[in-house]
Design a protein around this motif. Sequence first.
Motif, PDB file in Angstrom:
ATOM      1  N   ILE A  68       0.968  -1.242   0.149  1.00 28.89           N
ATOM      2  CA  ILE A  68      -0.070   0.053  -0.047  1.00 28.89           C
ATOM      3  C   ILE A  68       0.920   1.188   0.005  1.00 28.89           C
ATOM      4  CG2 ILE A  68      -1.548   1.439   1.480  1.00 28.89           C
ATOM      5  CD1 ILE A  68      -2.912  -1.042   2.114  1.00 28.89           C
ATOM      6  N   MET A  72       0.409   3.779  -3.163  1.00 29.95           N
ATOM      7  CA  MET A  72      -0.105   5.092  -3.035  1.00 29.95           C
ATOM      8  C   MET A  72       0.708   6.058  -3.496  1.00 29.95           C
ATOM      9  SD  MET A  72      -1.531   4.727   0.969  1.00 29.95           S
ATOM     10  CE  MET A  72      -2.115   6.693   0.877  1.00 29.95           C
ATOM     11  N   THR A 234      -5.830   7.859  -5.020  1.00 27.56           N
ATOM     12  CA  THR A 234      -5.546   7.291  -3.702  1.00 27.56           C
ATOM     13  C   THR A 234      -6.419   6.083  -3.263  1.00 27.56           C
ATOM     14  OG1 THR A 234      -4.696   9.364  -2.973  1.00 27.56           O
ATOM     15  CG2 THR A 234      -5.069   7.742  -1.347  1.00 27.56           C
ATOM     16  N   VAL A 238      -5.201   1.791  -3.264  1.00 30.70           N
ATOM     17  CA  VAL A 238      -5.333   1.140  -1.842  1.00 30.70           C
ATOM     18  C   VAL A 238      -6.212  -0.057  -2.341  1.00 30.70           C
ATOM     19  CG1 VAL A 238      -6.220   1.120   0.272  1.00 30.70           C
ATOM     20  CG2 VAL A 238      -4.849   3.104  -0.514  1.00 30.70           C
TER      21      VAL A 238
END
Length: 409
Positions: A68, A72, A234, A238
């Motif tokens: 992650i 990101m 974003t 994720v």
Amino acid sequence: MEDKTTAVEAAPRQAPPSAQGRTALLGAMFLMATSAIGPGFITQTTGFTVKLGVAFAFAIVVSILVDIAVQMNVWRVIGVSGQRAHELGNAVLPGIGYLLAGLVVLGGLVFNIGNVAGTGLGTNAMFGLDPRIGGALSAALAIGIFLSKKAGVALDRVVILLGLVMIVATLVIAVTSAPPVGDALVNVVLPETFDFVAVTTIIGGTVGGYITYAGAHRLLDSGTTGPENVRDITRSSVVGILVTGVMRVLLFLAILGVVAGGVTLATDDPAGSAFQAAAGDIGLRVFGLILWAAAITSVIGAAYTSVSFMTSSRTSERRRNLITVGFIAVTAAIFVAIQETPVTLLVFAGTFNGLILPIGFGVLLWVAWRRRDLLGGYQYPVWLLVIGVLAWLLTLYLGYNALLALGDL
């Protein structure tokens, strides 16, 4: 630490995304996820589950958190800038973008031979079809997607559908194998043992090589770029990792239930034998479906992403699709000719994957830190940059191991 993004990020969106825009976002998420979920993903997860048992649960959670942090940053820099990774690389240091592109394309070419082989093995498990015929037919199906009039829409829908098929099919086997879920949950917090090699290996397999950029580059082609789309960018990065994580957890549980029951898996096909032990011949057919879906989506992802590094944002969609068709055709022809992917080539390509992550990720973090001009004046969140740097330090370790592997060839 406070997220000092910009007023743009906090501002209300001018208009909700259209149905096509939502499909494109989902497509980008699933392209990244399904690119990671390939034959190697299945082999790695099975191997570490047999080796570590319930303790592998902790390694999975740690790897998801690191993944992650990487994605990101990758998605935000590429998405906000509106430029591909190699274009940003050349803007930072002329030539480094070409180096990155060369590594991605060469590694993707070799791995795609393995992906086509995976489709052949999948059709063999499902229907008893000759792997060469199954691989050739699967490659033809992938080519058909890129030759369709609405290739982008077809791509998004196919990877979403096959991604969901893999998750549902694996869930069925996970329930059937009756794994010790309670013990696995305890090991998420208090692992019986910790294997650093397992963590770094599955991180490299999830966000290494071309996989790092698959979803982010698809996002660019869908038009979801700029600071005004930071929230969507974003969220998509994720969720894409979480989709991969869900698939790994379900596969882990499916294998764990069989291993915990005392079954010894076949050395030549441990995952297939586990599914067969869990649900008989039907389980073997389900495994073939999962392997085929994992392999063909990886064929699509590897080809799409590799070609995105061979072209630029100015390249027409039709020309890009035709190059992608050629890329798939070449890898399929090589597989049919040699019938298998030489292990040495896979190790060599794996070395490239280990080098791609620290080089490319380092360039993107530099853009986030020092090249605000490439981000349209966007003020990058300090907290995100910090966790990105910490993750990048781990990628250096992966790169070091890759160089050691190269020395062993």
